[in-house]
Motif scaffolding. Structure first.
Motif, PDB file in Angstrom:
ATOM      1  N   GLU A   1       0.832  -1.203   0.000  1.00 45.48           N
ATOM      2  CA  GLU A   1       0.000   0.000   0.000  1.00 45.48           C
ATOM      3  C   GLU A   1       0.868   1.255   0.000  1.00 45.48           C
ATOM      4  N   LEU A   2       1.931   1.243   0.789  1.00 50.26           N
ATOM      5  CA  LEU A   2       2.823   2.398   0.861  1.00 50.26           C
ATOM      6  C   LEU A   2       3.538   2.621  -0.460  1.00 50.26           C
ATOM      7  N   ALA A   3       3.862   1.513  -1.145  1.00 55.79           N
ATOM      8  CA  ALA A   3       4.585   1.626  -2.413  1.00 55.79           C
ATOM      9  C   ALA A   3       3.750   2.345  -3.461  1.00 55.79           C
ATOM     10  N   GLY A   4       2.422   2.219  -3.387  1.00 50.68           N
ATOM     11  CA  GLY A   4       1.553   2.874  -4.350  1.00 50.68           C
ATOM     12  C   GLY A   4       1.159   4.275  -3.958  1.00 50.68           C
ATOM     13  N   LEU A   5       1.724   4.787  -2.866  1.00 53.38           N
ATOM     14  CA  LEU A   5       1.351   6.097  -2.338  1.00 53.38           C
ATOM     15  C   LEU A   5       2.507   7.071  -2.522  1.00 53.38           C
ATOM     16  N   ARG A   6       2.192   8.355  -2.700  1.00 49.57           N
ATOM     17  CA  ARG A   6       3.249   9.371  -2.749  1.00 49.57           C
ATOM     18  C   ARG A   6       3.965   9.350  -1.409  1.00 49.57           C
ATOM     19  N   SER A   7       5.247   9.000  -1.420  1.00 50.21           N
ATOM     20  CA  SER A   7       5.947   8.770  -0.154  1.00 50.21           C
ATOM     21  C   SER A   7       6.670  10.004   0.367  1.00 50.21           C
ATOM     22  N   GLY A   8       7.103  10.877  -0.534  1.00 46.21           N
ATOM     23  CA  GLY A   8       7.909  12.001  -0.088  1.00 46.21           C
ATOM     24  C   GLY A   8       9.286  11.572   0.369  1.00 46.21           C
TER      25      GLY A   8
ATOM     26  N   GLN B   1      13.860   6.421   2.419  1.00 45.67           N
ATOM     27  CA  GLN B   1      12.863   5.457   2.898  1.00 45.67           C
ATOM     28  C   GLN B   1      11.489   6.111   3.012  1.00 45.67           C
ATOM     29  N   VAL B   2      10.459   5.274   2.998  1.00 45.77           N
ATOM     30  CA  VAL B   2       9.107   5.759   3.223  1.00 45.77           C
ATOM     31  C   VAL B   2       9.013   6.273   4.655  1.00 45.77           C
ATOM     32  N   PHE B   3       8.394   7.424   4.843  1.00 45.19           N
ATOM     33  CA  PHE B   3       8.295   8.031   6.169  1.00 45.19           C
ATOM     34  C   PHE B   3       7.123   7.423   6.930  1.00 45.19           C
TER      35      PHE B   3
ATOM     36  N   PRO C   1       7.703   6.304  10.694  1.00 45.80           N
ATOM     37  CA  PRO C   1       8.557   5.929  11.831  1.00 45.80           C
ATOM     38  C   PRO C   1       7.864   5.084  12.889  1.00 45.80           C
ATOM     39  N   ALA C   2       6.556   5.206  13.026  1.00 53.01           N
ATOM     40  CA  ALA C   2       5.849   4.439  14.055  1.00 53.01           C
ATOM     41  C   ALA C   2       5.240   3.147  13.505  1.00 53.01           C
ATOM     42  N   GLY C   3       5.411   2.885  12.217  1.00 52.61           N
ATOM     43  CA  GLY C   3       4.862   1.673  11.635  1.00 52.61           C
ATOM     44  C   GLY C   3       3.345   1.630  11.630  1.00 52.61           C
ATOM     45  N   LEU C   4       2.720   2.796  11.497  1.00 53.09           N
ATOM     46  CA  LEU C   4       1.255   2.864  11.568  1.00 53.09           C
ATOM     47  C   LEU C   4       0.568   2.201  10.382  1.00 53.09           C
ATOM     48  N   ALA C   5       1.281   2.053   9.270  1.00 54.56           N
ATOM     49  CA  ALA C   5       0.656   1.471   8.081  1.00 54.56           C
ATOM     50  C   ALA C   5       0.234   0.023   8.300  1.00 54.56           C
ATOM     51  N   GLU C   6       0.781  -0.616   9.329  1.00 58.16           N
ATOM     52  CA  GLU C   6       0.385  -1.993   9.627  1.00 58.16           C
ATOM     53  C   GLU C   6      -0.955  -2.052  10.360  1.00 58.16           C
ATOM     54  N   TRP C   7      -1.393  -0.924  10.911  1.00 63.01           N
ATOM     55  CA  TRP C   7      -2.560  -0.940  11.797  1.00 63.01           C
ATOM     56  C   TRP C   7      -3.749  -0.151  11.280  1.00 63.01           C
ATOM     57  N   ALA C   8      -3.565   0.664  10.267  1.00 64.93           N
ATOM     58  CA  ALA C   8      -4.674   1.490   9.765  1.00 64.93           C
ATOM     59  C   ALA C   8      -4.563   1.606   8.250  1.00 64.93           C
TER      60      ALA C   8
ATOM     61  N   VAL D   1      -3.846   2.927   4.739  1.00 60.96           N
ATOM     62  CA  VAL D   1      -2.829   3.899   4.356  1.00 60.96           C
ATOM     63  C   VAL D   1      -3.448   5.181   3.802  1.00 60.96           C
ATOM     64  N   ASP D   2      -4.536   5.069   3.028  1.00 62.25           N
ATOM     65  CA  ASP D   2      -5.146   6.290   2.492  1.00 62.25           C
ATOM     66  C   ASP D   2      -5.726   7.158   3.600  1.00 62.25           C
ATOM     67  N   HIS D   3      -6.259   6.533   4.660  1.00 63.24           N
ATOM     68  CA  HIS D   3      -6.756   7.286   5.817  1.00 63.24           C
ATOM     69  C   HIS D   3      -5.595   7.987   6.520  1.00 63.24           C
ATOM     70  N   LEU D   4      -4.475   7.294   6.672  1.00 67.17           N
ATOM     71  CA  LEU D   4      -3.309   7.889   7.327  1.00 67.17           C
ATOM     72  C   LEU D   4      -2.775   9.073   6.531  1.00 67.17           C
ATOM     73  N   ARG D   5      -2.781   8.967   5.195  1.00 64.42           N
ATOM     74  CA  ARG D   5      -2.295  10.081   4.379  1.00 64.42           C
ATOM     75  C   ARG D   5      -3.195  11.301   4.530  1.00 64.42           C
ATOM     76  N   LYS D   6      -4.515  11.079   4.551  1.00 67.70           N
ATOM     77  CA  LYS D   6      -5.441  12.201   4.730  1.00 67.70           C
ATOM     78  C   LYS D   6      -5.229  12.857   6.091  1.00 67.70           C
ATOM     79  N   ALA D   7      -5.038  12.035   7.116  1.00 70.69           N
ATOM     80  CA  ALA D   7      -4.795  12.581   8.458  1.00 70.69           C
ATOM     81  C   ALA D   7      -3.467  13.322   8.514  1.00 70.69           C
ATOM     82  N   GLU D   8      -2.444  12.765   7.847  1.00 70.55           N
ATOM     83  CA  GLU D   8      -1.126  13.403   7.838  1.00 70.55           C
ATOM     84  C   GLU D   8      -1.191  14.778   7.188  1.00 70.55           C
ATOM     85  N   LEU D   9      -1.868  14.869   6.050  1.00 65.27           N
ATOM     86  CA  LEU D   9      -1.964  16.157   5.370  1.00 65.27           C
ATOM     87  C   LEU D   9      -2.841  17.153   6.138  1.00 65.27           C
TER      88      LEU D   9
END
Length: 199
Positions: A35-42, A50-52, A54-61, A63-71
């Motif tokens: 999922e991270l590989a298909g996302l704009r990683s920055g 490396q993909v940013f 640091p907390a390994g959140l992509a394993e638990w939620a 990824v598209d939701h995490l990106r929206k929250a990050e932005l």
């Protein structure tokens, strides 16, 4: 308050040295990686390529939701950074309510009517954003913009849009880290090396 912050920082710092959990399945990690590989990683020199995450959140939620929250949080942090620094260097607007340059004390001095207006304004922006998303627009830089204040997004080429989206993502991350530093140094003076006390 300082004691609470110190305990919180100690606990979160200690978790970095905890052994890796073996209960997490490799399939979960693999799915998150895909999922991270298909996302704009920055990814860039600041993240050692490396993909940013640091907390390994992509394993638990998702990824598209995490990106929206990050932005969303990153954009708020960029505004908060300006709000934190502006009074110190430029000054304040005339006000009978807020009489301090201290950003934390100013929050408590603001009139409740102002807070009500701010909450309604933020709610309206969120409503516009999610309605636009339902219409197929995006607020993450993938496709037509949900909100385009300047009207320039649609005039950019795909390469220019991608470049702008990566810049926004990196600035959002920097602003969140910066605000974390400002707040930590405020409540625990001297906790951020090189930052003046009370800044």
């Amino acid at each position: 308050m300082k004691t609470f912050c110190a305990i919180l920082l100690a606990v979160s710092g200690a978790s970095a040295f905890a052994p890796a959990q073996t209960g997490t399945s490799s399939s979960t990690r693999l799915a998150a990686t895909e999922e991270l590989a298909g996302l704009r990683s920055g990814a860039g020199p600041e993240t050692a390529g490396q993909v940013f995450d640091p907390a390994g959140l992509a394993e638990w939620a998702p990824v598209d939701h995490l990106r929206k929250a990050e932005l969303s949080n990153g954009r708020s942090a960029m505004l908060a950074t300006v709000g934190w620094l502006w009074p110190k260097y430029v000054g304040t607007f005339e006000s009978d309510d807020v009489t301090t340059l201290d950003p934390i004390k100013a929050i408590m001095e603001a009139d409740p009517q102002w807070w009500a207006q701010w909450i309604i304004f933020c709610g309206a922006i969120e409503g516009i954003k999610y309605r636009a998303e339902a219409e197929g627009k995006s607020f993450t830089g993938d496709g037509p913009a949900a909100i385009d204040w300047t009207g320039q997004w649609g005039k950019m080429s795909a390469a220019e849009q991608e470049d702008m989206a990566v810049k926004e993502l990196k600035n959002a991350r920097l602003a969140m880290i910066g605000m974390g530093g400002f707040i930590a140094n405020y409540f625990i003076p001297g906790s951020v090396p090189g930052m003046p006390e009370g800044w």
